[in-house]
Design a protein around this motif. Structure first.
Motif, PDB file in Angstrom:
ATOM      1  N   VAL A 149     -84.811 -16.434 -50.983  1.00  0.00           N
ATOM      2  CA  VAL A 149     -84.709 -15.879 -52.331  1.00  0.00           C
ATOM      3  C   VAL A 149     -85.715 -14.749 -52.514  1.00  0.00           C
ATOM      4  N   ILE A 150     -86.949 -14.964 -52.080  1.00  0.00           N
ATOM      5  CA  ILE A 150     -87.990 -13.945 -52.224  1.00  0.00           C
ATOM      6  C   ILE A 150     -87.640 -12.704 -51.418  1.00  0.00           C
ATOM      7  N   THR A 151     -87.148 -12.898 -50.199  1.00  0.00           N
ATOM      8  CA  THR A 151     -86.761 -11.755 -49.364  1.00  0.00           C
ATOM      9  C   THR A 151     -85.643 -10.949 -50.006  1.00  0.00           C
ATOM     10  N   ALA A 152     -84.688 -11.643 -50.638  1.00  0.00           N
ATOM     11  CA  ALA A 152     -83.536 -10.959 -51.233  1.00  0.00           C
ATOM     12  C   ALA A 152     -83.875 -10.232 -52.526  1.00  0.00           C
ATOM     13  N   THR A 153     -84.893 -10.691 -53.249  1.00  0.00           N
ATOM     14  CA  THR A 153     -85.171 -10.127 -54.576  1.00  0.00           C
ATOM     15  C   THR A 153     -86.366  -9.178 -54.618  1.00  0.00           C
ATOM     16  N   ILE A 154     -87.343  -9.370 -53.761  1.00  0.00           N
ATOM     17  CA  ILE A 154     -88.566  -8.579 -53.884  1.00  0.00           C
ATOM     18  C   ILE A 154     -88.332  -7.108 -53.561  1.00  0.00           C
ATOM     19  N   GLY A 155     -87.409  -6.832 -52.632  1.00  0.00           N
ATOM     20  CA  GLY A 155     -87.128  -5.439 -52.275  1.00  0.00           C
ATOM     21  C   GLY A 155     -86.555  -4.653 -53.441  1.00  0.00           C
ATOM     22  N   VAL A 156     -85.562  -5.231 -54.128  1.00  0.00           N
ATOM     23  CA  VAL A 156     -84.940  -4.514 -55.247  1.00  0.00           C
ATOM     24  C   VAL A 156     -85.903  -4.414 -56.425  1.00  0.00           C
ATOM     25  N   LEU A 157     -86.781  -5.392 -56.601  1.00  0.00           N
ATOM     26  CA  LEU A 157     -87.795  -5.308 -57.653  1.00  0.00           C
ATOM     27  C   LEU A 157     -88.770  -4.173 -57.387  1.00  0.00           C
ATOM     28  N   GLN A 158     -89.133  -3.966 -56.134  1.00  0.00           N
ATOM     29  CA  GLN A 158     -90.031  -2.864 -55.786  1.00  0.00           C
ATOM     30  C   GLN A 158     -89.341  -1.518 -55.968  1.00  0.00           C
ATOM     31  N   GLN A 159     -88.029  -1.473 -55.694  1.00  0.00           N
ATOM     32  CA  GLN A 159     -87.297  -0.214 -55.840  1.00  0.00           C
ATOM     33  C   GLN A 159     -87.079   0.163 -57.299  1.00  0.00           C
ATOM     34  N   THR A 160     -86.814  -0.836 -58.135  1.00  0.00           N
ATOM     35  CA  THR A 160     -86.576  -0.532 -59.549  1.00  0.00           C
ATOM     36  C   THR A 160     -87.850  -0.089 -60.256  1.00  0.00           C
ATOM     37  N   GLY A 161     -88.999  -0.589 -59.774  1.00  0.00           N
ATOM     38  CA  GLY A 161     -90.263  -0.194 -60.379  1.00  0.00           C
ATOM     39  C   GLY A 161     -90.455  -0.793 -61.769  1.00  0.00           C
ATOM     40  N   GLU A 162     -91.463  -0.314 -62.463  1.00  0.00           N
ATOM     41  CA  GLU A 162     -91.810  -0.863 -63.776  1.00  0.00           C
ATOM     42  C   GLU A 162     -91.536   0.111 -64.921  1.00  0.00           C
ATOM     43  N   SER A 163     -91.003   1.293 -64.626  1.00  0.00           N
ATOM     44  CA  SER A 163     -90.889   2.323 -65.661  1.00  0.00           C
ATOM     45  C   SER A 163     -89.975   1.893 -66.804  1.00  0.00           C
ATOM     46  N   MET A 164     -88.787   1.348 -66.475  1.00  0.00           N
ATOM     47  CA  MET A 164     -87.854   0.941 -67.531  1.00  0.00           C
ATOM     48  C   MET A 164     -88.416  -0.220 -68.350  1.00  0.00           C
ATOM     49  N   GLU A 165     -89.059  -1.159 -67.665  1.00  0.00           N
ATOM     50  CA  GLU A 165     -89.632  -2.301 -68.365  1.00  0.00           C
ATOM     51  C   GLU A 165     -90.784  -1.859 -69.268  1.00  0.00           C
ATOM     52  N   ALA A 264     -76.949   2.134 -59.412  1.00  0.00           N
ATOM     53  CA  ALA A 264     -78.292   2.243 -59.982  1.00  0.00           C
ATOM     54  C   ALA A 264     -79.124   3.315 -59.282  1.00  0.00           C
ATOM     55  N   GLY A 265     -78.521   3.964 -58.287  1.00  0.00           N
ATOM     56  CA  GLY A 265     -79.248   5.005 -57.568  1.00  0.00           C
ATOM     57  C   GLY A 265     -80.203   4.479 -56.535  1.00  0.00           C
ATOM     58  N   LEU A 266     -79.995   3.206 -56.100  1.00  0.00           N
ATOM     59  CA  LEU A 266     -80.864   2.605 -55.111  1.00  0.00           C
ATOM     60  C   LEU A 266     -80.186   2.616 -53.756  1.00  0.00           C
ATOM     61  N   THR A 267     -80.972   2.473 -52.711  1.00  0.00           N
ATOM     62  CA  THR A 267     -80.437   2.402 -51.357  1.00  0.00           C
ATOM     63  C   THR A 267     -80.197   0.948 -51.013  1.00  0.00           C
ATOM     64  N   PRO A 268     -78.941   0.508 -50.786  1.00  0.00           N
ATOM     65  CA  PRO A 268     -78.694  -0.887 -50.480  1.00  0.00           C
ATOM     66  C   PRO A 268     -79.305  -1.254 -49.153  1.00  0.00           C
ATOM     67  N   GLU A 269     -79.905  -2.457 -49.100  1.00  0.00           N
ATOM     68  CA  GLU A 269     -80.572  -2.906 -47.871  1.00  0.00           C
ATOM     69  C   GLU A 269     -79.594  -3.654 -47.009  1.00  0.00           C
TER      70      GLU A 269
END
Length: 269
Positions: A149-165, A264-269
């Protein structure tokens, strides 16, 4: 030079095709054996019949093992997804050195041999009186699925960043609302994919179940017992159904995750 380059152009696809065939060969063999009209596993099958599918669905032992596995896997996936997603959120937002150490610690259940983990779980659960209980096996399986779960989610969280939040927080949203209405929709495909992976990790787990589930057989335990004692084509039936279910679930999820990442403009892993 051109001859060497052309050789490289077809050698790599040939190598990839060979590896793919090697990985798919067991699946290609198992599916025909589920239709064998013999009372034992045979390849190639001497005849074709649906008898063993009826044997599986009409067997109280097989059905109870399947329902037990579905329940344990669902609950384990829910726990692992919630804990893993929140842990990934903390690790992705942290810039401290301890976060790197924590990432390695969270990967512990994936690195340590399962037999050692199962022995530790057995000794612990015996003291806590969780041996043979659903609570114990759900805790053990969710721990085992947590690294995925951590491997699958941490990458996209790092890519999205904190700007929108952060923008949502500036506009007056609480931390919970900023996560629920901004961050979570962005990472939802990856979270759902992590849930599915955690589900199959639990559903497929055998070693820990053998150590701590006592007489409450899960489906892998039932398969293991049948392989040791009977080795009937019912085992091939179960394997075939699991192959079909996995393909029907994982392929659309992966396509949806990639589509959402591109949108979302992200690069799929």
């Amino acid at each position: 030079m051109s001859h060497t380059r052309s050789s490289r152009n077809w050698l790599l696809p040939l190598y990839a095709a060979f590896i793919l065939l090697y990985l798919l060969l067991p699946l290609i063999i198992v599916i025909p054996m589920s239709f064998s009209d013999t009372s034992y596993l045979a390849f190639p099958p001497k005849g074709l019949t649906w008898h063993w599918y009826g044997e599986f669905f009409n067997s109280a032992g097989w059905m109870s093992a399947m329902y037990r596995s579905l329940y344990v896997a669902t609950m384990s996936a829910i726990v692992a997804t919630i804990v893993g997603t929140l842990s990934s959120l903390v690790l992705a937002r942290s810039r401290r050195r301890w976060s790197i150490m924590m990432r390695w610690l969270f990967l512990g259940p994936q690195v340590v041999p399962v037999i050692i983990l199962a022995l530790g779980v057995l000794l612990l659960f015996t003291r806590l009186e969780l041996y043979g209980s659903y609570t114990g096996i759900i805790i053990a399986h969710s721990t085992l699925a947590l690294p995925f779960v951590i491997t699958a989610t941490i990458g996209v969280l790092q890519q999205t960043g904190e700007s929108m939040e952060k923008t949502a927080r500036v506009l007056g949203a609480s931390p919970f609302k900023a996560f629920w209405y901004v961050t979570l929709p962005c990472i939802a495909p990856s979270v759902f994919a992590a849930f599915v992976f955690a589900f199959f990790v639990s559903f497929d787990e055998l070693v820990i179940s053998l150590f701590v589930m006592a007489q409450n057989e899960t489906l892998p335990m039932r398969i293991w017992a049948d392989v040791r004692q009977d080795l009937s084509p019912v085992v091939a039936v179960v394997a075939t159904l699991l192959i079909i279910a996995t393909a029907l679930v994982l392929v659309p999820i992966e396509l949806l995750r990639r589509k959402s990442a591109r949108a979302a403009g992200l690069t799929p892993e």
